[in-house]
Scaffold this motif. Structure first.
Motif, PDB file in Angstrom:
ATOM      1  N   GLY A  15      -4.653   5.806   0.606  1.00  0.00           N
ATOM      2  CA  GLY A  15      -5.967   5.860   1.205  1.00  0.00           C
ATOM      3  C   GLY A  15      -5.904   5.993   2.705  1.00  0.00           C
ATOM      4  O   GLY A  15      -4.826   6.049   3.306  1.00  0.00           O
ATOM      5  N   PRO A  16      -7.074   6.007   3.345  1.00  0.00           N
ATOM      6  CA  PRO A  16      -7.139   6.113   4.804  1.00  0.00           C
ATOM      7  C   PRO A  16      -6.417   4.944   5.468  1.00  0.00           C
ATOM      8  O   PRO A  16      -6.529   3.809   5.028  1.00  0.00           O
ATOM      9  CB  PRO A  16      -8.641   6.059   5.105  1.00  0.00           C
ATOM     10  CG  PRO A  16      -9.315   6.387   3.809  1.00  0.00           C
ATOM     11  CD  PRO A  16      -8.392   5.952   2.722  1.00  0.00           C
ATOM     12  N   THR A  36      -5.135  -7.616   3.024  1.00  0.00           N
ATOM     13  CA  THR A  36      -4.705  -6.270   3.408  1.00  0.00           C
ATOM     14  C   THR A  36      -5.878  -5.296   3.306  1.00  0.00           C
ATOM     15  O   THR A  36      -6.116  -4.496   4.226  1.00  0.00           O
ATOM     16  CB  THR A  36      -3.537  -5.805   2.520  1.00  0.00           C
ATOM     17  OG1 THR A  36      -2.451  -6.723   2.662  1.00  0.00           O
ATOM     18  CG2 THR A  36      -3.083  -4.403   2.891  1.00  0.00           C
ATOM     19  N   LEU A  37      -6.629  -5.360   2.209  1.00  0.00           N
ATOM     20  CA  LEU A  37      -7.791  -4.488   2.051  1.00  0.00           C
ATOM     21  C   LEU A  37      -8.859  -4.781   3.101  1.00  0.00           C
ATOM     22  O   LEU A  37      -9.483  -3.858   3.638  1.00  0.00           O
ATOM     23  CB  LEU A  37      -8.372  -4.625   0.647  1.00  0.00           C
ATOM     24  CG  LEU A  37      -7.488  -4.099  -0.482  1.00  0.00           C
ATOM     25  CD1 LEU A  37      -8.101  -4.421  -1.841  1.00  0.00           C
ATOM     26  CD2 LEU A  37      -7.249  -2.610  -0.331  1.00  0.00           C
ATOM     27  N   LEU A  41     -10.024  -1.880   5.684  1.00  0.00           N
ATOM     28  CA  LEU A  41     -11.424  -1.452   5.683  1.00  0.00           C
ATOM     29  C   LEU A  41     -12.196  -1.943   6.908  1.00  0.00           C
ATOM     30  O   LEU A  41     -13.396  -1.718   7.013  1.00  0.00           O
ATOM     31  CB  LEU A  41     -12.105  -1.938   4.401  1.00  0.00           C
ATOM     32  CG  LEU A  41     -11.531  -1.356   3.112  1.00  0.00           C
ATOM     33  CD1 LEU A  41     -12.086  -2.086   1.895  1.00  0.00           C
ATOM     34  CD2 LEU A  41     -11.815   0.131   3.030  1.00  0.00           C
ATOM     35  N   SER A  42     -11.502  -2.642   7.813  1.00  0.00           N
ATOM     36  CA  SER A  42     -12.116  -3.192   9.036  1.00  0.00           C
ATOM     37  C   SER A  42     -13.334  -4.053   8.722  1.00  0.00           C
ATOM     38  O   SER A  42     -14.356  -3.983   9.400  1.00  0.00           O
ATOM     39  CB  SER A  42     -12.495  -2.070  10.009  1.00  0.00           C
ATOM     40  OG  SER A  42     -11.353  -1.323  10.365  1.00  0.00           O
ATOM     41  N   LEU A  43     -13.219  -4.847   7.686  1.00  0.00           N
ATOM     42  CA  LEU A  43     -14.319  -5.734   7.302  1.00  0.00           C
ATOM     43  C   LEU A  43     -14.298  -6.992   8.161  1.00  0.00           C
ATOM     44  O   LEU A  43     -13.229  -7.469   8.546  1.00  0.00           O
ATOM     45  CB  LEU A  43     -14.211  -6.119   5.821  1.00  0.00           C
ATOM     46  CG  LEU A  43     -14.253  -4.958   4.830  1.00  0.00           C
ATOM     47  CD1 LEU A  43     -14.028  -5.469   3.414  1.00  0.00           C
ATOM     48  CD2 LEU A  43     -15.573  -4.223   4.925  1.00  0.00           C
ATOM     49  N   LYS A  44     -15.448  -7.508   8.452  1.00  0.00           N
ATOM     50  CA  LYS A  44     -15.569  -8.759   9.198  1.00  0.00           C
ATOM     51  C   LYS A  44     -15.833  -9.877   8.203  1.00  0.00           C
ATOM     52  O   LYS A  44     -16.720  -9.769   7.353  1.00  0.00           O
ATOM     53  CB  LYS A  44     -16.722  -8.691  10.206  1.00  0.00           C
ATOM     54  CG  LYS A  44     -16.607  -7.544  11.193  1.00  0.00           C
ATOM     55  CD  LYS A  44     -15.427  -7.743  12.108  1.00  0.00           C
ATOM     56  CE  LYS A  44     -15.349  -6.610  13.110  1.00  0.00           C
ATOM     57  NZ  LYS A  44     -13.999  -6.165  13.351  1.00  0.00           N
ATOM     58  N   GLN A  54      -0.762  -7.035   4.967  1.00  0.00           N
ATOM     59  CA  GLN A  54       0.490  -6.290   5.065  1.00  0.00           C
ATOM     60  C   GLN A  54       0.320  -4.969   5.812  1.00  0.00           C
ATOM     61  O   GLN A  54       1.199  -4.110   5.774  1.00  0.00           O
ATOM     62  CB  GLN A  54       1.043  -6.040   3.657  1.00  0.00           C
ATOM     63  CG  GLN A  54       1.385  -7.305   2.906  1.00  0.00           C
ATOM     64  CD  GLN A  54       2.465  -8.118   3.588  1.00  0.00           C
ATOM     65  OE1 GLN A  54       3.488  -7.576   4.007  1.00  0.00           O
ATOM     66  NE2 GLN A  54       2.246  -9.408   3.710  1.00  0.00           N
ATOM     67  N   VAL A  55      -0.798  -4.813   6.529  1.00  0.00           N
ATOM     68  CA  VAL A  55      -1.064  -3.557   7.225  1.00  0.00           C
ATOM     69  C   VAL A  55       0.016  -3.257   8.257  1.00  0.00           C
ATOM     70  O   VAL A  55       0.487  -2.116   8.358  1.00  0.00           O
ATOM     71  CB  VAL A  55      -2.473  -3.571   7.868  1.00  0.00           C
ATOM     72  CG1 VAL A  55      -2.658  -2.365   8.778  1.00  0.00           C
ATOM     73  CG2 VAL A  55      -3.534  -3.589   6.782  1.00  0.00           C
TER      74      VAL A  55
END
Length: 191
Positions: A15-16, A36-37, A41-44, A54-55
């Motif tokens: 994915g992106p 990691t997700l 996904l840049s979620l707050k 693990q990014v």
């Protein structure tokens, strides 16, 4: 069993924000998936996670041994009552009984066909593993045990009686008429 073939599961993502073809040789746990997700996904969120994102490892910005051990509870009479625990590093696998007492150590890779047990459990690094289990993992299990318990029973037979259309549900264990290969090809639900 608790061999690597059973406990070691590849984590595959696409994915992106994930470099194509990247392979990371690092230890991860299922608890690492959500953080990691969330980061990808840049979620707050204000949620606290037991796992680690693990990014950085995926993007090559962290050492491959970012997590020194993975944890597993392979033998369970229930989710809350493990009969044994495993801590696995890149070089050794430690087996503990349900009370957290170190019982066995194996060389990694630890496969069903080539298990190599280490018999001297008095080495200082082995003795420290009991403390690691007690300090890091058993408190998480105790938190799980203290959560409210709601009885949810999902029995296959009970669900099958309400499934529609009836001809698409097969009682595999009672009928015994079909093999697993047949069930994979006939587009029917088996219970």
């Amino acid at each position: 069993g608790d061999w690597d073939e059973v406990l070691q599961v590849p984590w595959i993502m696409k994915g992106p924000g994930i470099p194509a073809g990247a392979q990371v040789d690092t230890l991860t746990e299922n608890t690492d998936i959500v953080p990691t997700l969330v980061e990808l996904l840049s979620l707050k969120t204000t949620a606290r996670f037991d796992g680690k994102s693990q990014v950085a490892a995926i993007r090559g910005n962290a050492a491959p041994d970012a997590r020194p051990y993975t944890f597993a509870a392979p033998d369970r009479s229930s989710y809350e009552r493990p009969e044994s625990f495993i801590l696995r590093s890149l070089t050794e696998k430690y087996r503990f009984d349900s009370a957290g007492q170190l019982t066995q150590v194996f060389q990694v890779p630890d496969t069903a066909s080539a298990r190599r047990e280490i018999t001297d459990l008095n080495r200082p690094e082995f003795l420290g593993m009991e403390a690691r289990l007690r300090d890091a993992y058993l408190p998480l299990l105790e938190r799980l045990r203290n959560l409210p318990v709601y009885a949810v029973v999902m029995e296959g037979a009970m669900l099958a009686y309400s499934a529609e259309p009836k001809e698409n549900v097969v009682d595999f264990f009672v009928s015994g008429e079909k093999g697993t290969e047949d069930l994979e090809k006939d587009n029917k639900w088996a219970y």
